[in-house]
Design a protein around this motif. Sequence first.
Motif, PDB file in Angstrom:
ATOM      1  N   THR A  69       1.682  19.716  37.150  1.00  0.00           N
ATOM      2  CA  THR A  69       2.162  20.288  37.996  1.00  0.00           C
ATOM      3  C   THR A  69       0.969  21.895  38.866  1.00  0.00           C
ATOM      4  O   THR A  69       0.967  22.228  37.699  1.00  0.00           O
ATOM      5  CB  THR A  69       2.872  21.037  38.192  1.00  0.00           C
ATOM      6  N   PRO A  70       0.160  21.546  39.842  1.00  0.00           N
ATOM      7  CA  PRO A  70      -1.070  22.391  39.547  1.00  0.00           C
ATOM      8  C   PRO A  70      -0.238  23.474  40.351  1.00  0.00           C
ATOM      9  O   PRO A  70       0.805  23.822  41.048  1.00  0.00           O
ATOM     10  CB  PRO A  70      -1.367  21.969  41.280  1.00  0.00           C
ATOM     11  N   LYS A  71      -1.026  24.622  39.677  1.00  0.00           N
ATOM     12  CA  LYS A  71      -0.876  25.817  39.616  1.00  0.00           C
ATOM     13  C   LYS A  71      -1.243  26.676  40.283  1.00  0.00           C
ATOM     14  O   LYS A  71      -2.968  25.930  41.063  1.00  0.00           O
ATOM     15  CB  LYS A  71      -0.694  26.229  38.317  1.00  0.00           C
ATOM     16  N   THR A  72      -1.430  28.142  41.263  1.00  0.00           N
ATOM     17  CA  THR A  72      -2.541  28.842  41.604  1.00  0.00           C
ATOM     18  C   THR A  72      -2.795  29.913  40.456  1.00  0.00           C
ATOM     19  O   THR A  72      -1.854  30.759  40.365  1.00  0.00           O
ATOM     20  CB  THR A  72      -1.079  29.694  42.735  1.00  0.00           C
ATOM     21  N   VAL A  73      -4.099  29.765  40.665  1.00  0.00           N
ATOM     22  CA  VAL A  73      -4.515  30.975  39.865  1.00  0.00           C
ATOM     23  C   VAL A  73      -5.192  31.524  40.605  1.00  0.00           C
ATOM     24  O   VAL A  73      -6.603  31.587  41.303  1.00  0.00           O
ATOM     25  CB  VAL A  73      -5.559  30.109  39.418  1.00  0.00           C
ATOM     26  N   ALA A  74      -5.137  32.881  40.450  1.00  0.00           N
ATOM     27  CA  ALA A  74      -5.376  34.236  41.456  1.00  0.00           C
ATOM     28  C   ALA A  74      -7.186  34.871  40.421  1.00  0.00           C
ATOM     29  O   ALA A  74      -6.877  34.671  39.309  1.00  0.00           O
ATOM     30  CB  ALA A  74      -5.284  35.374  41.234  1.00  0.00           C
ATOM     31  N   LEU A  75      -8.055  35.163  41.490  1.00  0.00           N
ATOM     32  CA  LEU A  75      -9.087  35.477  40.824  1.00  0.00           C
ATOM     33  C   LEU A  75      -9.989  36.687  40.646  1.00  0.00           C
ATOM     34  O   LEU A  75      -9.739  36.216  42.311  1.00  0.00           O
ATOM     35  CB  LEU A  75     -10.325  34.068  41.150  1.00  0.00           C
ATOM     36  N   ILE A  76      -9.683  37.709  40.577  1.00  0.00           N
ATOM     37  CA  ILE A  76     -10.130  39.286  40.798  1.00  0.00           C
ATOM     38  C   ILE A  76     -11.635  39.291  40.228  1.00  0.00           C
ATOM     39  O   ILE A  76     -12.204  38.927  39.243  1.00  0.00           O
ATOM     40  CB  ILE A  76      -9.618  39.994  40.163  1.00  0.00           C
ATOM     41  N   LEU A  77     -12.917  38.697  41.616  1.00  0.00           N
ATOM     42  CA  LEU A  77     -14.084  38.622  40.845  1.00  0.00           C
ATOM     43  C   LEU A  77     -14.865  39.941  40.622  1.00  0.00           C
ATOM     44  O   LEU A  77     -15.024  40.737  41.960  1.00  0.00           O
ATOM     45  CB  LEU A  77     -15.012  37.924  42.154  1.00  0.00           C
TER      46      LEU A  77
ATOM     47  N   GLY B 181      -7.736  20.840  38.412  1.00  0.00           N
ATOM     48  CA  GLY B 181      -6.810  20.306  39.727  1.00  0.00           C
ATOM     49  C   GLY B 181      -5.439  21.407  40.423  1.00  0.00           C
ATOM     50  O   GLY B 181      -4.727  21.477  41.100  1.00  0.00           O
ATOM     51  N   ASN B 182      -6.102  23.068  40.345  1.00  0.00           N
ATOM     52  CA  ASN B 182      -5.230  23.872  40.618  1.00  0.00           C
ATOM     53  C   ASN B 182      -5.777  24.495  41.764  1.00  0.00           C
ATOM     54  O   ASN B 182      -6.600  23.758  42.183  1.00  0.00           O
ATOM     55  CB  ASN B 182      -5.887  25.024  39.487  1.00  0.00           C
ATOM     56  N   SER B 183      -5.265  25.128  41.908  1.00  0.00           N
ATOM     57  CA  SER B 183      -4.995  25.776  43.718  1.00  0.00           C
ATOM     58  C   SER B 183      -6.299  27.000  42.949  1.00  0.00           C
ATOM     59  O   SER B 183      -5.472  28.151  41.996  1.00  0.00           O
ATOM     60  CB  SER B 183      -4.579  25.712  44.754  1.00  0.00           C
ATOM     61  N   VAL B 184      -7.074  28.010  43.763  1.00  0.00           N
ATOM     62  CA  VAL B 184      -7.729  28.787  43.759  1.00  0.00           C
ATOM     63  C   VAL B 184      -7.130  29.940  44.696  1.00  0.00           C
ATOM     64  O   VAL B 184      -7.040  29.466  46.085  1.00  0.00           O
ATOM     65  CB  VAL B 184      -8.755  28.943  43.491  1.00  0.00           C
ATOM     66  N   LEU B 185      -6.151  30.857  44.373  1.00  0.00           N
ATOM     67  CA  LEU B 185      -6.474  32.679  45.410  1.00  0.00           C
ATOM     68  C   LEU B 185      -7.649  33.394  44.802  1.00  0.00           C
ATOM     69  O   LEU B 185      -7.481  33.942  43.974  1.00  0.00           O
ATOM     70  CB  LEU B 185      -5.316  32.671  45.510  1.00  0.00           C
TER      71      LEU B 185
ATOM     72  N   LYS C 294      -3.268  42.361  49.626  1.00  0.00           N
ATOM     73  CA  LYS C 294      -2.403  42.396  47.939  1.00  0.00           C
ATOM     74  C   LYS C 294      -2.211  40.819  47.542  1.00  0.00           C
ATOM     75  O   LYS C 294      -2.463  39.947  48.898  1.00  0.00           O
ATOM     76  CB  LYS C 294      -0.587  42.720  48.213  1.00  0.00           C
ATOM     77  N   LEU C 295      -2.855  40.496  46.110  1.00  0.00           N
ATOM     78  CA  LEU C 295      -2.379  39.069  46.011  1.00  0.00           C
ATOM     79  C   LEU C 295      -1.207  39.067  45.492  1.00  0.00           C
ATOM     80  O   LEU C 295      -0.220  39.254  45.100  1.00  0.00           O
ATOM     81  CB  LEU C 295      -3.065  38.996  44.139  1.00  0.00           C
ATOM     82  N   GLU C 296      -0.700  37.745  45.795  1.00  0.00           N
ATOM     83  CA  GLU C 296       0.735  37.199  46.288  1.00  0.00           C
ATOM     84  C   GLU C 296       0.826  36.057  45.887  1.00  0.00           C
ATOM     85  O   GLU C 296       0.412  34.866  46.089  1.00  0.00           O
ATOM     86  CB  GLU C 296       1.342  37.663  47.370  1.00  0.00           C
ATOM     87  N   HIS C 297       2.344  35.207  45.512  1.00  0.00           N
ATOM     88  CA  HIS C 297       2.119  33.747  45.080  1.00  0.00           C
ATOM     89  C   HIS C 297       1.508  33.450  44.338  1.00  0.00           C
ATOM     90  O   HIS C 297       0.823  32.441  45.037  1.00  0.00           O
ATOM     91  CB  HIS C 297       2.249  33.207  46.656  1.00  0.00           C
ATOM     92  N   PHE C 298       1.068  33.532  42.997  1.00  0.00           N
ATOM     93  CA  PHE C 298       0.516  32.913  42.181  1.00  0.00           C
ATOM     94  C   PHE C 298       0.725  33.194  40.261  1.00  0.00           C
ATOM     95  O   PHE C 298       2.351  33.715  40.056  1.00  0.00           O
ATOM     96  CB  PHE C 298      -1.336  33.328  41.751  1.00  0.00           C
ATOM     97  N   ASP C 299       0.339  31.725  39.681  1.00  0.00           N
ATOM     98  CA  ASP C 299       1.249  31.637  38.521  1.00  0.00           C
ATOM     99  C   ASP C 299       0.647  32.725  37.156  1.00  0.00           C
ATOM    100  O   ASP C 299       0.725  32.975  36.479  1.00  0.00           O
ATOM    101  CB  ASP C 299       1.645  30.346  38.545  1.00  0.00           C
ATOM    102  N   THR C 300      -1.263  32.069  38.276  1.00  0.00           N
ATOM    103  CA  THR C 300      -1.785  32.640  36.849  1.00  0.00           C
ATOM    104  C   THR C 300      -2.630  33.907  36.956  1.00  0.00           C
ATOM    105  O   THR C 300      -3.704  33.245  38.609  1.00  0.00           O
ATOM    106  CB  THR C 300      -2.617  31.003  35.996  1.00  0.00           C
ATOM    107  N   VAL C 301      -4.288  34.723  36.372  1.00  0.00           N
ATOM    108  CA  VAL C 301      -4.670  35.584  36.670  1.00  0.00           C
ATOM    109  C   VAL C 301      -5.904  35.454  36.186  1.00  0.00           C
ATOM    110  O   VAL C 301      -6.023  35.612  34.224  1.00  0.00           O
ATOM    111  CB  VAL C 301      -3.995  36.983  36.979  1.00  0.00           C
ATOM    112  N   ILE C 302      -7.147  35.907  36.318  1.00  0.00           N
ATOM    113  CA  ILE C 302      -8.041  35.441  35.581  1.00  0.00           C
ATOM    114  C   ILE C 302      -8.626  36.679  36.483  1.00  0.00           C
ATOM    115  O   ILE C 302      -9.716  36.539  37.763  1.00  0.00           O
ATOM    116  CB  ILE C 302      -8.966  34.308  35.474  1.00  0.00           C
TER     117      ILE C 302
END
Length: 354
Positions: free
Chosen positions: A91-99, A118-122, A157-165
Amino acid sequence: MTLETKNSVFVELGNFLSQFSEHNTIKKSDVLMNDFFFEDFVNLIQLSQSHNGWYTPEQVYFAIQSWANALTKANLDQWLSNYTTINDQRTPKTVALILAGNIPLVGFHDFLSVLITGNSVLVKTSSNDQHLLPFLAKYLIAIDESLADRITFVEGKLEHFDTVIATGSNNTARYFEYYFKDKPSIIRKNRNSVAVLDGTESKEQLLALGEDIFRYFGLGCRNVSKLFVPKGYKFDSFFEAIFAYQDVIHYEKYANNYDYNKAVFLMSDFKLLDNGFLTIKEDTSYASPISSVFYEFYENIDEIRERLASDTEQIQCIVSNNLIENSINFGQTQLPHLWNYADNVDTISFLLIT
């Protein structure tokens, strides 16, 4: 989307980027969507310094060429062959990136890693680098429209994500660790790179060390900010070799840092060695200010090996002439392979198991 298809999209991006270099930008006929993107990217490169004063065309072109050389089919295949489960359905996850924004496209590897798994990026870009990555994202979407649903840039604001880098300073990392304590995360802090010399280095190696010091004006965590040298080491050969980088002082932002930091050191009665565009100061710290490099003397190389091993969480790269295990060659710090991960944290493995 299969892994082969995902790879081919990034190979096309590498082909697009390969057209742009400081002294030889040439439009190629075999690059997809070139008529829609080529001239706009040339203009963006030239405007980059107006968006961030440290992003001179020379530095931006270097970053672009580095990624052009990395994004080949051979490199992508070699990198991803290490992961036996990357083709598994999940199942694809949404991954938040703070760069971060200290050097051009510094967050691209995380961006690539999320999409290639295969994931989505925020993406929340740094205020210092808000244009280059979104442009490349538009190019990728033009090549493969399915990516439009998997790439999102946000300003608030970052919202609706599963994982963060998230990448930041030691202070912001504490905030990130608290704020994202309920999410799987990679939190990156300040790191520095060092070089270990023994006095046998050739002029060519010391010249290459200058690249490790001055590329991106020393703003990257992969830039060498500290030298370990044997007791009694004379810096004459070092200064002679790096004289080739003297033009850095003609860049106003660098020159202002040089003047300011030199004045602070001198007012504090620190002993300095100075060649007119770089000061070097004996100091136990790893993090030196822009336009300065710290150094320490050593008597026993084994002591340095133990010191660096114990301080591994503070160090990004070690440069030496095979004096330290897993050190890299002079001049190579800003040319990492796809499989050279920031902070030695395997991003792909993290994304495959979260």
